[in-house]
Design an enzyme around this catalytic site. Structure first.
Site, PDB file in Angstrom:
ATOM      1  N   ASP A  98      -0.992 -13.084 -18.920  1.00  0.00           N
ATOM      2  CA  ASP A  98      -0.695 -11.921 -18.080  1.00  0.00           C
ATOM      3  C   ASP A  98      -0.245 -10.795 -19.009  1.00  0.00           C
ATOM      4  O   ASP A  98       0.779 -10.912 -19.678  1.00  0.00           O
ATOM      5  CB  ASP A  98       0.415 -12.278 -17.095  1.00  0.00           C
ATOM      6  CG  ASP A  98       0.416 -11.399 -15.868  1.00  0.00           C
ATOM      7  OD1 ASP A  98      -0.038 -10.253 -15.970  1.00  0.00           O
ATOM      8  OD2 ASP A  98       0.872 -11.859 -14.801  1.00  0.00           O
ATOM      9  N   ASP A 199      -2.252  -6.548 -15.675  1.00  0.00           N
ATOM     10  CA  ASP A 199      -1.323  -6.028 -14.679  1.00  0.00           C
ATOM     11  C   ASP A 199      -1.607  -4.556 -14.390  1.00  0.00           C
ATOM     12  O   ASP A 199      -1.833  -3.765 -15.312  1.00  0.00           O
ATOM     13  CB  ASP A 199       0.105  -6.203 -15.199  1.00  0.00           C
ATOM     14  CG  ASP A 199       1.151  -5.843 -14.173  1.00  0.00           C
ATOM     15  OD1 ASP A 199       1.261  -6.564 -13.173  1.00  0.00           O
ATOM     16  OD2 ASP A 199       1.871  -4.843 -14.387  1.00  0.00           O
ATOM     17  N   GLU A 256      -5.601  -6.498 -11.961  1.00  0.00           N
ATOM     18  CA  GLU A 256      -4.832  -6.205 -10.753  1.00  0.00           C
ATOM     19  C   GLU A 256      -5.091  -4.748 -10.394  1.00  0.00           C
ATOM     20  O   GLU A 256      -4.739  -3.839 -11.150  1.00  0.00           O
ATOM     21  CB  GLU A 256      -3.337  -6.442 -10.979  1.00  0.00           C
ATOM     22  CG  GLU A 256      -2.515  -6.192  -9.722  1.00  0.00           C
ATOM     23  CD  GLU A 256      -1.022  -6.160  -9.980  1.00  0.00           C
ATOM     24  OE1 GLU A 256      -0.270  -6.430  -9.032  1.00  0.00           O
ATOM     25  OE2 GLU A 256      -0.614  -5.830 -11.115  1.00  0.00           O
ATOM     26  N   HIS A 329       3.087 -14.290  -7.403  1.00  0.00           N
ATOM     27  CA  HIS A 329       4.487 -14.028  -7.731  1.00  0.00           C
ATOM     28  C   HIS A 329       5.015 -12.758  -7.078  1.00  0.00           C
ATOM     29  O   HIS A 329       6.239 -12.552  -7.034  1.00  0.00           O
ATOM     30  CB  HIS A 329       4.647 -13.924  -9.251  1.00  0.00           C
ATOM     31  CG  HIS A 329       3.932 -12.744  -9.830  1.00  0.00           C
ATOM     32  ND1 HIS A 329       2.554 -12.673  -9.902  1.00  0.00           N
ATOM     33  CD2 HIS A 329       4.393 -11.573 -10.348  1.00  0.00           C
ATOM     34  CE1 HIS A 329       2.207 -11.521 -10.433  1.00  0.00           C
ATOM     35  NE2 HIS A 329       3.293 -10.830 -10.717  1.00  0.00           N
ATOM     36  N   ASP A 330       4.138 -11.898  -6.582  1.00  0.00           N
ATOM     37  CA  ASP A 330       4.547 -10.646  -5.938  1.00  0.00           C
ATOM     38  C   ASP A 330       4.452 -10.701  -4.418  1.00  0.00           C
ATOM     39  O   ASP A 330       4.656  -9.682  -3.751  1.00  0.00           O
ATOM     40  CB  ASP A 330       3.659  -9.495  -6.434  1.00  0.00           C
ATOM     41  CG  ASP A 330       4.072  -8.981  -7.791  1.00  0.00           C
ATOM     42  OD1 ASP A 330       5.251  -9.162  -8.164  1.00  0.00           O
ATOM     43  OD2 ASP A 330       3.222  -8.412  -8.496  1.00  0.00           O
TER      44      ASP A 330
END
Length: 566
Positions: A98, A199, A256, A329-330
């Site tokens: 990530d 990200d 993302e 995770h978000d």
């Protein structure tokens, strides 16, 4: 359609801080991940997506990087990472990192230099502006609350941060920044990693104009989205990264990308675009937004959910590749958001997995999904650790827009901390996550929901995920078949078909607590069929099926076109 390993893979996302603690300090670490590789091999996954493990002051749990070439002390050492990579590869498991390159930590050496003076060589590594009338350059609001601009006394100017004030945005207009990013990406690829999850990559290009943003009713700050998402040079930058890095290695790349349409997705991840392999879109994640943006506690309508997911399935077919996910995770736990995590806990978890894994695209399992982990119910804001949750609480409760009880209800439903509670390994103290004091509380239901109990049970959610993964590896129709939604107006059933040559799948999922009747399409009623998977011990095999609460059934039809019946 070209066949590639990343289209045929199943990815498992690990949030290291909450996965497994090996040194008893209450924080998950790299050696803890290595310790559990055999568990992941047993599950059957192909790729680990490892959330950020770089050196970071941890303002945003690692998404604020201060050194791209070092491991965060909480997680171990670079030697620990090298061992993890070697052990994963020895088991046939790939690892994608990530990577955050839209912004850095304010403690990164680049920013430390950048803020010193107007003529510092690193000044243009970040986005600086002078204030207006003693205030911020404009009214833009950060997505973590407050202004998107922070004043720096050293030069009496403001730097842009889309997220927290400790996450200053990099200036990608500066060629030196782009060269630095290429260099650090190559460094990790040369180390042997298998790709990147990038990200907020759709935000690396900003407009040169910075006018005030639209202010929604009841909100203090303006919307910066039109000026920082899908900027004028974003595709130029991504093609540059592809040319200089991605195309030079056999890697998987997923971006993302908030706020994308299917057209955007074709631009970012089209098969002929030479940018990314696939993207994450969040349209289905935004369906339960309320008047206070994401802060709401009402689930979305099934018709809306089906319409969005189906639009992406059809829109990208033969053009670009889908990423399939219910949570990460978000996001809060999918089981608590889209299913019934109490009365039909097991059935819901299996049904949601079926619905997702039978679609076209690369499925992502977030840690704990495979054992049915649920949202946690905190009773005070002090129990939360997430900066976004705390900032929202301060802004909405402190601003008198929402009372405390209502805000806690919103947080219990939508806070990112719901996905960040420790992985529940067994029924021992702290769910086997740590012998120390966990950095965030363990969900109290760990004694009944844990991996040890699941692995030992052939009818468990874990065993069901194993079967779904095996089916995907055995049958190309699941990976490459076309998609068609049935019953688009039903608020109870999510039913679709997958078709490849003369084969067809019929996927039936009941999203309700009631029994709902379904009739197999007439053109399939006389076809030979087989039940591939079902989440009840028995499943109806006729043409008139009563789908029980949260039931899922997948029927396979062969020689459909040959028989002239479909």
């Amino acid at each position: 359609m070209e066949k590639t390993w990343w289209k045929e893979s199943v990815v498992y996302q690990i949030y290291p801080r909450s996965f497994k603690d090996s040194n008893h300090d209450g924080i998950g670490d790299l050696n803890g991940v290595t310790e559990k590789l055999d568990y992941l091999k047993l599950l059957g996954i192909d790729v680990i997506w490892l959330c950020p493990v770089y050196q970071s002051p941890n303002c945003d749990n690692g998404y604020d990087i201060s050194d791209y070439h070092e491991i965060m002390h909480d997680f171990g050492t670079m030697e620990d990472f090298d061992r993890l990579l070697e052990e994963a590869h020895s088991r046939g498991i790939k690892i994608i990192m990530d990577l955050v390159v839209n912004h850095t930590s304010d403690e990164h050496p680049w920013f430390v230099e950048s803020k010193k003076s107007l003529d510092n060589p690193y000044r243009d590594y970040y986005i600086w502006q002078e204030g207006k009338d003693g205030k911020e350059p404009n009214n833009w609001g950060s997505w973590f609350g407050g202004s998107a601009w922070t004043h720096s006394a050293e030069t009496d100017s403001y730097y842009l941060h889309i997220f927290a004030d400790k996450q200053p945005d990099l200036n990608w207009e500066n060629e030196k920044v782009r060269k630095e990013v290429v260099k650090l990406m190559k460094w990790w690829c040369d180390k042997g990693i298998d790709g990147f999850r990038l990200d907020v990559i759709s935000m690396i290009s900003k407009t040169k104009e910075t006018p005030d943003g639209h202010v929604m009713e009841g909100m203090k700050y303006g919307d910066l989205s039109p000026y920082v998402i899908h900027g004028p040079r974003v595709h130029e930058y991504l093609r540059e990264l592809n040319r200089e890095v991605f195309s030079q290695y056999d890697v998987m790349t997923v971006g993302e990308t908030a706020g994308v349409t299917e057209k955007h997705a074709e631009e970012y991840a089209g098969f002929e675009r030479n940018e990314l392999n696939m993207i994450f879109q969040f349209e289905h994640m935004d369906l339960d937004f309320g008047e206070k943006n994401k802060w709401n506690d009402q689930p979305p309508k099934l018709t809306n959910l089906k319409a969005v997911l189906s639009k992406w399935q059809v829109g990208l077919h033969n053009k670009a590749w889908n990423s399939l996910f219910w949570d990460n995770h978000d996001q809060p736990r999918a089981l608590s958001r889209f299913g019934n995590d109490k009365q039909y806990w097991s059935e819901s978890a299996k049904m949601l997995a079926t619905c997702l894994h039978m679609m076209q695209g690369t499925p992502y399992i977030y840690q704990g999904d495979e054992i049915g982990m649920t949202n946690i119910k905190f009773t005070s804001i002090e129990q939360y650790r997430d900066i976004e949750s705390h900032n929202a609480y301060e802004e909405l409760v402190g601003g008198g827009l929402v009372d405390k009880e209502q805000m806690l209800s919103y947080l219990n439903y939508k806070s990112r901390d719901n996905a960040r509670t420790p992985m529940q390994w067994d029924d021992s103290e702290n769910a086997g996550f740590t012998n120390g004091e966990p950095w965030i509380e363990v969900n109290a239901n760990y004694q009944s929901i844990n991996a040890a109990a699941q692995v030992a049970n052939e009818n468990s959610i874990f065993a069901y995920y194993q079967k779904l993964i095996r089916l995907r590896k055995q049958h190309e129709i699941i990976v490459y078949g076309s998609y068609e939604l049935l019953l688009p107006e039903s608020e109870e059933l999510f039913v679709y078909t997958r078709t490849l040559n003369d084969q067809k799948l019929l996927v039936m999922c009941n999203f309700t607590d009631e029994t709902v009747d379904f009739v197999v399409p007439e053109e399939l009623q006389s076809c030979q069929r087989a039940i591939w998977i079902q989440n009840y011990s028995d499943a109806a095999a006729g043409n008139h099926i009563s789908l029980r609460p949260h039931e899922a059934i997948v029927l396979f039809f062969d020689d459909v076109n040959v028989n002239g019946r479909a």
